[in-house]
Every structure is written in C-alpha cells, then in structure tokens.
Design an enzyme around this catalytic site. Structure first.
Site, short mmCIF file in Angstrom:
data_model
loop_
_atom_site.label_atom_id
_atom_site.label_comp_id
_atom_site.label_asym_id
_atom_site.label_seq_id
_atom_site.Cartn_x
_atom_site.Cartn_y
_atom_site.Cartn_z
N GLU A 8 0.84 -1.06 -0.13
CA GLU A 8 -0.05 0.02 0.09
C GLU A 8 0.79 1.27 -0.02
OE1 GLU A 8 -3.93 1.84 2.35
OE2 GLU A 8 -3.52 -0.31 2.04
N ASP A 104 -2.97 -2.82 3.19
CA ASP A 104 -3.34 -3.12 4.61
C ASP A 104 -4.63 -4.10 4.53
OD1 ASP A 104 -1.57 -1.15 5.40
OD2 ASP A 104 -3.11 0.44 5.84
N TYR A 307 -1.65 -4.48 13.84
CA TYR A 307 -2.52 -3.68 12.86
C TYR A 307 -3.30 -2.80 13.76
CZ TYR A 307 -5.55 -2.65 9.17
OH TYR A 307 -6.41 -2.13 7.96
#
Length: 693
Positions: A8, A104, A307
């Site tokens: 990303e 992600d 995350y």
C-alpha cells in the site's frame, strides 16, 4: 517466473522487499530472484465524478438530480498516474506469473488493490497476504500462508458498496442543497448524523436551567457521610435545611448498619482503535486523526504494535505462543513483564482470548519486536505506553477490594458512608494510593456534626472528540478506520469547529441539519446501512440489493430537498464588495487564516481577511512582520514601526547578509567550547571579509 507483490505504501514495500530478497532498487519497484515488489500510494484510483459520466452532469442544477448511473467506474488520481502506469507495465511483463495483494489487511486496503488490478486488467492468478503486524516473523508466516484473493471477495464487495453508497448519497444531497441554497453545503451518509450528535448535546446544554440546591452531610472520623435521599437536589430552601440541622443536632446518632462486600475487578481488555483514540483524547488532548497517525507510525515504521485499524478488543488463541516474546519486548517499560515471561506468560484475564469475537484483526497489542525508544518521539512513546500497559495488565492479578457501607441514623434521617480497602492492588498497583479506613461498630454513638453546602446543578458537558467517538461507535457510524477522517471533514467544511478540547456545531452546520431530511440526521438509518455493509463483508447480504435500496433512499432524500420550504442564511457573507466585479465577498477559512472570496462564479478575486504573521523580520526592529493585502497585491508591514517591504515570495537567495545576520551565523558556527576556530568558520570569514566580523 516471478510474483508481483503490491504493497500500500513505499515504506511497506521496502520492508517486504528486504524479507523477499528483492534487493535491486528501481524508481517504482524492487526486484529479486522470485519477486517484484511495487506499491500504491494509498488510493491510486477513485470513483468517477458525475461530470466524467454525463455531459449534462457537469453543471450543478436541480433538473439533473438525482444522478443514478448504471455504472460508475474508476479513474486515476492525477498526482499518482506515474505510479499506476509503472504497476501496469510490471503486470504486463511475461515473467510475472501471479500477483500478491499486500495492501493493508482491511476493507479499505482491499479496495485499494482491487481497483488497481481491475483498472490494469490483470488476468493472472491473484493471492492475498493477510497479516496483523509488520514484523519480519509475521511477514514470513503470512507469505507461507497465502490465500486465493477470491476468499476475500465479500470484503471487496462491502468496500465497493460503501464507496458507491457514499457517492450516491453524498454527491446527490450535497448538490441538491448547494444548488437550492447557493452555498457549499456538504451532506453525507455518515458525516451528517455525526454532526447531529454534537448538535443534540448542544441542545441539551442550551435548554439547561441551573437550579440552586443544598447538600447536607455528616462529618465523622474525618470523612463525610451523605444524606440518604431519592432526589439528590431535594433540599432547595436554606431555612428548611437549617431547621433540619437544628433538629438533628439535639441528640447523638448511632451506627445502624454495617455491610461489607468483596469486589474483584479484572484487568480491562486490550484496546481497539476507537477506545485508544478516546483515551488519548481524554489524557493528552490528541485528535482522533493524530492518534491514528501515531499508531500507524508505530505499526509501519517502528513495527512495535499490531494492525491499528481494528474494531476488536479480543485476541485469538493462536497468539498465546507469542506472548513471552511480546512481554520481553515491553520489559523496558514495565519490569513486571519480564517476571510474567519467566513464569510462563500465564494469562490471568482469560476473557481476552476469544476466537469468535476476533473480526478481521485482533486487538491492538505490542509485537515481539524490541522498541528503540530513542527513535520514538514523545507522542509515539505515549501511545505505545498506553497499548503496552493494557497488554501487560492481562497477566496481572485482578484488583481486589473490600467495600464497607456504614449507615448512620439520627432520628428518622439516614446518612451513608462508603469506605474502600484494597486487599490486593493487582493490575491497579500504580494507581492505588494507600487510604486509611476508620473502624465502626453497630450501635456506636456518633456526634452530630453536620455541614451544609449551597450548590448549583451543572449542565451537561459538550462533546469532546473522545466522547463523540464513543457515540459514533455506539450507533455504528463509520468504522475505526474512517471515524477520524469524518470528524476532520466536518471541521474542514466549516460545519463543526474545535474549541479547546470540545466540539461545537457552527451556524452553517446548524442550518444544514434543519435543511436535510430527518432520517439522514438521525443515526438510525446510517446504523442500518453500516450493519448491512458488515453483513456483506461476511457473505450474509447481497451488495446489489444494498445498492438498490441506497438508490431508492437517494431519490427520496433529493426529492425532499427540492420540495423543502426551509430558508437559509449564509453567515459567511460580508457587506464588503469585490473591487473587480462589485459582487459581495464572503469569508472562507484556510489553513493559515481567513480569506475574502468573491461570490461571483465568473470572478476569481480573493484577498486576506486579516493580516498574517510571517517569519520575515523587520529590518529596523527585527520583529516578525505582517503580510498585508493591498491594491497592488500582498506586502510586508511591521505593526511596531510601520516599515513596509515588497513580498518577494522567498526569492531572495542573492540578498546580501546584514552585519547582524553575519555575526549571529558566525557565533553559531564558532561555539565557545570549540578548542579552535573551525575550518567552516575560517572559510566563511574569508568570504565575508575580516572587517565585517
């Protein structure tokens, strides 16, 4: 053959390339024996705008509303076209056998990658990397357990449905309001009910009428026992309170009842993103956007947290094998973590481990990577400490305390005192001060010492960013990943503003809430939409059906704006006229102050509404000068001595140094603690001439 890995961001691509052995660096990608690693820059594509789809939609007019296209499609974002082209060229290479989505691991990350692969018409196999931390170990394990991208189709359909729903509701209602009331009025599926939550709290505050009341308490053993009464504001007259005190003071009271209860409080669960943003706002005043940015840095750059954009406070059982390493990683902050690790990392708060309650990602916890604290700024350190503290609490004993309730009686009146004695501090060790506890026994005589205080009822508090996030979570408005962005959008569009650590609706925002449909203002409709999007992601709801319902709602919402009889006043409009065309000027907030902008669509006139303080110094008094707008453009002016200078736009590279600037620069270079004059200082002196020093 090689695999094309799509990350990303460039920083993530760099880390992946190191692990995959792609050590040949190129402008837009890394390459190795088996992998080519490239990157997006967030979104490289966006949904097409109305003007891209139909010529008649280029002009904002009521006749073309609502706009319900059969197919929207995507288009490249102008600033990142080069990177998109580079990805397309890599994908066409004959030695590329498949692609791996490494964006992600969430709804938005899925959309980033799928739009790119669709746009470049990638027709080879696609796999998905799904990881919850950016450590080397997690990445290696993730690549060893790749899944077909098809397994995440429902997540993509949910993301696509959300994007299209926001397009349909947001663009149509915004255009309808803007055209009808001739001002930039932004409405949306999530942002409008969020704004309404702030307005609702303000309404409670404005309707609040303070009431005077009295409190009566009993002074006993250095503590205060409160009068037992159903209504805490029941005592409203001073005379009545004084008469009651006089009556009660005529005799001693006694201890009527003592009840004790042991209470066990387990450690709190780890953070999800929304709760972390709330706590950071309450403790440090951070905005939701700032907290997200900090935790994203801890995840991507420092790789010391999992995350961040998670909505779960639970952990999966497969993480238990990693607990010792995670405890060792935070031992520098919490010495007890090392002791827990040595004893086998036994979890006390077992409730935190629940596979059924882990969504796309588990709760926010530290990774196994040892932090380099010297590389963390103070804000990052604070956020990391919050996350690590919650994690270490899972291994601590529960907090145990004994609550003792003592009831005193004076005639017919009762007073209650609650004493708390800590039996075991447990996870609350740092926040539990020692308190002395008085001893009482039933029937014990008590002297009549009473205190009367006058007080006023207090209004509800305005919503802070933290309390607004809690409300948004309660009504399922947005996701952990988008809530910060929604708040920022409301502020940027001048519908809401920050005052200290609270939020308030502007006059423009108040009017907007009156102009739009009540259903769009209420959180219930958006809450229903968000739950349907969650069901789509789980494969339990049809995205096509969802969008058909959104189209129906869009038509109704636009129709109601068209038929509305509401009036609107533009509070940003001033009485000042444009020197170019004579139209009225309106105030517009920008990052560094306010502008006055012409209201005529055909005129581009604008100027500063107020002087801006610059970093440019006055040549006379050396204080910062103002940037002032005049007939011939902007110029510098000193508010202290009136000196003016032309605004050069920073193009003064060849300007000769003043003697004051020369001395200051030489002093900086040639510090007192240097044993001898540095070579740089000598060269500078030679260039300037010794007579100037």
């Amino acid at each position: 053959m090689k695999r094309l890995v799509l990350a990303e961001k460039p920083s993530v691509a760099r880390d992946l390339s190191k692990i995959l052995g792609a050590d040949q660096k190129h402008k837009n990608y890394y390459e190795g024996k088996d992998h080519v690693v490239t990157w997006a820059l967030g979104h490289l594509l966006t949904l097409k705008m109305p003007e891209d789809l139909k010529n008649e939609w280029q002009t904002w007019q009521m006749e073309t509303l609502p706009m319900i296209p059969k197919y929207i499609g995507t288009k490249p974002l102008p600033k990142t076209k080069a990177q998109l082209k580079a990805i397309a060229n890599l994908a066409k290479r004959k030695d590329i056998s498949e692609a791996i989505i490494a964006t992600d691991a969430g709804r938005e990350g899925e959309l980033v990658a799928r739009w790119i692969l669709e746009y470049i018409r990638f027709n080879k196999p696609v796999k998905r990397l799904w990881i919850s931390s950016q450590t080397n170990k997690a990445i290696k394990e993730g690549f060893a357990a790749l899944k077909p991208a098809k397994a995440y189709d429902d997540l993509y359909y949910s993301a696509l449905a959300r994007a299209k729903a926001d397009w349909l509701i947001g663009l149509n209602v915004t255009r309808a309001l803007t055209v009808k009331y001739q001002d930039n009025l932004s409405a949306g599926r999530v942002q409008t009910p969020t704004l309404a939550l702030v307005a609702k709290q303000e309404e409670k505050i404005s309707k609040f009428i303070p009431q005077k009341y009295f409190t009566l308490s009993l002074e006993v053993a250095g503590q205060r026992a409160t009068r037992v009464q159903k209504d805490p504001y029941a005592l409203k007259e001073r005379q009545a309170v004084d008469e009651l005190v006089k009556k009660l003071s005529s005799q001693n009271g006694k201890v009527e009842q003592i009840t004790a209860k042991d209470k066990t409080i387990p450690a709190p669960l780890p953070y999800d993103l929304t709760e972390l943003q709330r706590v950071a706002n309450e403790k440090y005043g951070y905005s939701a956007k700032k907290t997200l940015s900090l935790v994203q840095s801890l995840y991507e750059v420092h790789k010391i947290v999992s995350y961040p954009r998670t909505d779960s406070k639970y952990l999966s059982n497969d993480l238990k094998v990693t607990l010792k390493d995670r405890l060792h990683a935070i031992a520098g902050l919490f010495p007890e973590a090392k002791q827990y690790a040595v004893k086998g990392a036994k979890v006390v708060q077992n409730k935190a481990f629940n596979d059924a309650k882990v969504t796309d990602h588990h709760a926010l916890i530290p990774t196994e990577q040892l932090p380099q604290y010297n590389k963390l700024n103070s804000d990052e350190h604070r956020i990391y400490t919050l996350i690590a503290e919650r994690f270490v609490g899972l291994f601590a004993a529960p907090h145990k305390e004994r609550q003792e309730k003592i009831v005193f009686v004076f005639g017919k009146e009762h007073f209650k005192l609650t004493q708390t004695k800590v039996i075991e501090a447990g996870w609350k060790k740092k926040e539990t001060p020692e308190k002395s506890v008085a001893k009482f026994s039933e029937g014990m005589q008590i002297s009549p010492r009473f205190t009367v205080k006058e007080a006023l009822t207090t209004p509800p508090k305005p919503l802070s960013e933290g309390s607004l996030l809690a409300q948004m979570e309660r009504y399922s408005l947005g996701t952990p990943a988008t809530r910060a962005e929604i708040i920022e959008k409301l502020v940027k569009s001048e519908l809401m503003e920050r005052t200290n650590n609270s939020l308030r609706v502007t006059k423009k925002g108040q009017q907007l809430l009156e102009l739009v449909n009540e259903e769009l203002v209420s959180p219930q409709l958006t809450e229903k939409w968000e739950r349907q999007l969650e069901q789509i992601a789980k494969g339990n709801y049809d995205s096509k059906k969802f969008l058909r319902e959104i189209e129906t709602d869009t038509k109704r919402l636009v129709r109601e704006v068209k038929n509305s009889q509401q009036k609107y006043q533009d509070f940003s409009l001033t009485k000042k006229k444009c020197p170019k065309c004579g139209a009225f000027l309106k105030e517009k907030k920008v990052r560094d102050g306010k502008l006055l902008v012409c209201t005529s669509e055909s005129c581009d006139y604008k100027r500063r509404a107020e002087a801006k303080v610059s970093n440019h110094r006055c040549p006379v008094c050396h204080k910062k000068m103002l940037i002032v707008s005049g007939k011939n453009g902007d110029y510098f002016r000193c508010k202290y001595d009136g000196t003016t200078e032309k605004l050069t736009g920073g193009k003064k590279k060849n300007k000769k140094m003043t003697k004051h600037e020369e001395r200051r620069l030489l002093k900086k270079i040639n510090q007192d603690d240097e044993p001898q004059e540095s070579a740089l200082a000598q060269a500078l002196k030679a260039a300037l001439g010794d007579n100037n020093v």
